[in-house]
Design a protein around this motif. Structure first.
Motif, PDB file in Angstrom:
ATOM      1  N   THR A  19     -12.889   5.620   7.002  1.00  0.00           N
ATOM      2  CA  THR A  19     -12.089   4.455   7.708  1.00  0.00           C
ATOM      3  C   THR A  19     -10.725   3.884   6.581  1.00  0.00           C
ATOM      4  OG1 THR A  19     -14.389   3.160   6.360  1.00  0.00           O
ATOM      5  CG2 THR A  19     -14.166   3.042   8.713  1.00  0.00           C
ATOM      6  N   ASN A  20     -10.318   5.081   6.385  1.00  0.00           N
ATOM      7  CA  ASN A  20      -8.762   4.411   5.374  1.00  0.00           C
ATOM      8  C   ASN A  20      -8.189   3.473   5.853  1.00  0.00           C
ATOM      9  OD1 ASN A  20      -6.702   4.661   4.116  1.00  0.00           O
ATOM     10  ND2 ASN A  20      -7.195   6.743   3.852  1.00  0.00           N
ATOM     11  N   LYS A  21      -7.722   3.608   7.142  1.00  0.00           N
ATOM     12  CA  LYS A  21      -7.167   2.369   7.125  1.00  0.00           C
ATOM     13  C   LYS A  21      -7.182   1.312   7.527  1.00  0.00           C
ATOM     14  CE  LYS A  21      -3.241   1.959  11.259  1.00  0.00           C
ATOM     15  NZ  LYS A  21      -2.439   2.261  11.684  1.00  0.00           N
ATOM     16  N   GLU A  51      -8.109   1.389  -4.152  1.00  0.00           N
ATOM     17  CA  GLU A  51      -7.513   1.277  -4.070  1.00  0.00           C
ATOM     18  C   GLU A  51      -5.968   0.100  -4.445  1.00  0.00           C
ATOM     19  OE1 GLU A  51      -8.820   5.004  -2.045  1.00  0.00           O
ATOM     20  OE2 GLU A  51      -9.226   2.570  -1.673  1.00  0.00           O
ATOM     21  N   ARG A  74       0.955   4.585   1.688  1.00  0.00           N
ATOM     22  CA  ARG A  74       0.690   4.869   2.781  1.00  0.00           C
ATOM     23  C   ARG A  74       1.996   6.382   2.821  1.00  0.00           C
ATOM     24  NH1 ARG A  74      -3.889   2.599   4.538  1.00  0.00           N
ATOM     25  NH2 ARG A  74      -3.671   0.364   4.191  1.00  0.00           N
ATOM     26  N   THR A  95     -10.781  -3.125  -2.355  1.00  0.00           N
ATOM     27  CA  THR A  95     -11.354  -1.270  -1.881  1.00  0.00           C
ATOM     28  C   THR A  95     -10.747  -0.694  -3.607  1.00  0.00           C
ATOM     29  OG1 THR A  95      -8.982  -0.261  -1.382  1.00  0.00           O
ATOM     30  CG2 THR A  95     -10.667  -1.406   0.167  1.00  0.00           C
ATOM     31  N   ASN A 145      -2.291   6.446  -6.534  1.00  0.00           N
ATOM     32  CA  ASN A 145      -2.880   6.070  -5.023  1.00  0.00           C
ATOM     33  C   ASN A 145      -1.859   7.478  -4.238  1.00  0.00           C
ATOM     34  OD1 ASN A 145      -4.561   6.602  -2.372  1.00  0.00           O
ATOM     35  ND2 ASN A 145      -3.346   3.503  -2.102  1.00  0.00           N
ATOM     36  N   TRP A 198     -15.561   2.565   1.238  1.00  0.00           N
ATOM     37  CA  TRP A 198     -15.003   3.461   2.779  1.00  0.00           C
ATOM     38  C   TRP A 198     -15.620   4.870   3.075  1.00  0.00           C
ATOM     39  CZ3 TRP A 198     -10.985   6.810   3.123  1.00  0.00           C
ATOM     40  CH2 TRP A 198     -10.268   6.790   2.082  1.00  0.00           C
ATOM     41  N   SER A 199     -15.508   5.485   3.584  1.00  0.00           N
ATOM     42  CA  SER A 199     -15.879   6.344   4.238  1.00  0.00           C
ATOM     43  C   SER A 199     -15.292   6.447   5.790  1.00  0.00           C
ATOM     44  CB  SER A 199     -17.006   7.270   3.786  1.00  0.00           C
ATOM     45  OG  SER A 199     -17.326   8.492   3.874  1.00  0.00           O
ATOM     46  N   GLN A 253       0.988  -1.313   0.129  1.00  0.00           N
ATOM     47  CA  GLN A 253       0.089   0.002  -0.290  1.00  0.00           C
ATOM     48  C   GLN A 253       0.814   1.203  -0.318  1.00  0.00           C
ATOM     49  OE1 GLN A 253      -3.130   0.502   0.054  1.00  0.00           O
ATOM     50  NE2 GLN A 253      -3.077  -2.474  -1.039  1.00  0.00           N
ATOM     51  N   HIS A 260      -8.941  -0.487   4.529  1.00  0.00           N
ATOM     52  CA  HIS A 260      -7.626  -1.202   3.766  1.00  0.00           C
ATOM     53  C   HIS A 260      -7.020  -2.203   4.345  1.00  0.00           C
ATOM     54  CE1 HIS A 260      -8.262   2.672   1.487  1.00  0.00           C
ATOM     55  NE2 HIS A 260      -7.847   2.012   0.439  1.00  0.00           N
TER      56      HIS A 260
END
Length: 324
Positions: free
Chosen positions: A123-125, A141, A29, A139, A150, A120-121, A27, A128
């Motif tokens: 609740t990113n972490k 992403e 991040r 998702t 991303n 998702w909204s 990911q 994923h």
């Protein structure tokens, strides 16, 4: 028997952590770098954007694609870059056409299997991480398009055939309504919703001080309105709460009730639940010492299979298309 149960639980958490760790390594991040290895930060177009885009395109197809989230045919990454760049360069950075990325989306469609799409909204972490623990949940992403851009930033410069090196304008409802990134994410979010089939999951934040569902979110603007009732058999609404709370939003109340009503109004069946066990199991990987993550025991020391958290969850679960 109780010892066996404890060993099985420890084994499950170990497997879950292994899956999550492997996925998070893929990911994009935010990473905290040491002072010895600083990363240049910019509010303008991400440096070396073309190299990153093409590199991720090649990497995804070579290493990360699967039968669940790869495009139907192999993508020429140089062609993809040209379609991506030509979609916006030279245009007013605040007035990008809604259809600017159509050729790119035609080249790299999102095609997930049934029961696989996770929206998702707020609740990113968690979303994923949850998707990472399940090879059959993805998702936006996790799609090829989402993966390639991303965490990146880009914007046009009117009259120029290159991206702008100046700070990119923020999308504003009155003065800057159609930015390069805003139109891109709106377009791919719409595509994600239109292709969803079977059970579609939407995970919102029930512990945030802000509404779990609000009209300005990508889910409210682009995803919920484009879910197809003929393809989506059920919308599984998950109102996720932090381990230890607080519980600010619940099914059937506040903004979540609004989301349920709008879902039903579109002819979509739904269920709503607060922090189901599969989500809580992932949360407990990072909160293993918390009381809510411990096996519950009775007076004899035996493990209680239905603990306090599970009972709270069941009282929040509602039947399809029911508004309380």
């Amino acid at each position: 028997m109780e010892l066996v149960n404890l060993l099985l639980r420890s084994f499950f958490l170990a497997i879950l952590l292994s899956n999550v760790t492997a996925h998070l390594s893929r990911q994009r991040r935010e990473i905290t770098h040491s002072e010895d290895c600083p990363t240049p930060m910019t509010k303008g177009t991400t440096p070396n954007l073309e190299h990153i885009f093409v590199g991720r395109c090649l990497e995804f197809q070579q290493i990360h694609s699967s039968r669940y989230n790869c495009p139907g045919a192999r993508v020429n990454c140089s062609d993809a870059w040209l379609k991506f760049k030509e979609a916006v360069v030279g245009q007013d950075p605040c007035n990008i056409n809604d259809n600017a990325y159509d050729e790119l989306l035609d080249l790299i469609p999102i095609e997930f299997a049934d029961d696989m799409t996770l929206f998702w909204s707020g609740t990113n972490k968690l979303a994923h991480g949850y998707a990472a623990a399940s090879p059959t949940t993805s998702t936006l992403e996790d799609s090829m398009l989402g993966y390639m851009v991303n965490g990146l930033n880009w914007c046009s410069s009117e009259g120029s055939d290159e991206y702008s090196s100046d700070p990119c304008p923020d999308q504003e409802p009155d003065s800057c309504t159609h930015t390069s990134t805003g139109v891109f994410w709106a377009s791919v979010s719409t595509m994600l919703a239109k292709q969803a089939s079977g059970i579609a999951i939407v995970m919102v934040n029930g512990s945030s001080p802000w509404p779990a569902f609000y009209n300005g979110s990508f889910f409210a603007k682009y995803e919920l309105p484009n879910l197809d009732p003929d393809k989506v058999t059920n919308v599984r609404i998950i109102v996720a709460h932090n381990i230890g709370g607080p519980i600010n939003e619940q099914c059937g109340r506040g903004s979540v009730k609004t989301m349920q009503e709008l879902t039903a109004a579109r002819g979509l069946a739904y269920t709503c639940e607060g922090t189901p066990r599969d989500v809580q199991s992932f949360q407990c990987v990072e909160n293993a010492g918390h009381a809510e993550c411990q096996p519950r025991t009775d007076a004899t020391g035996g493990i209680v299979r239905e603990g306090k958290m599970r009972k709270r969850i069941r009282t929040q679960t509602e039947p399809a298309s029911s508004i309380s």
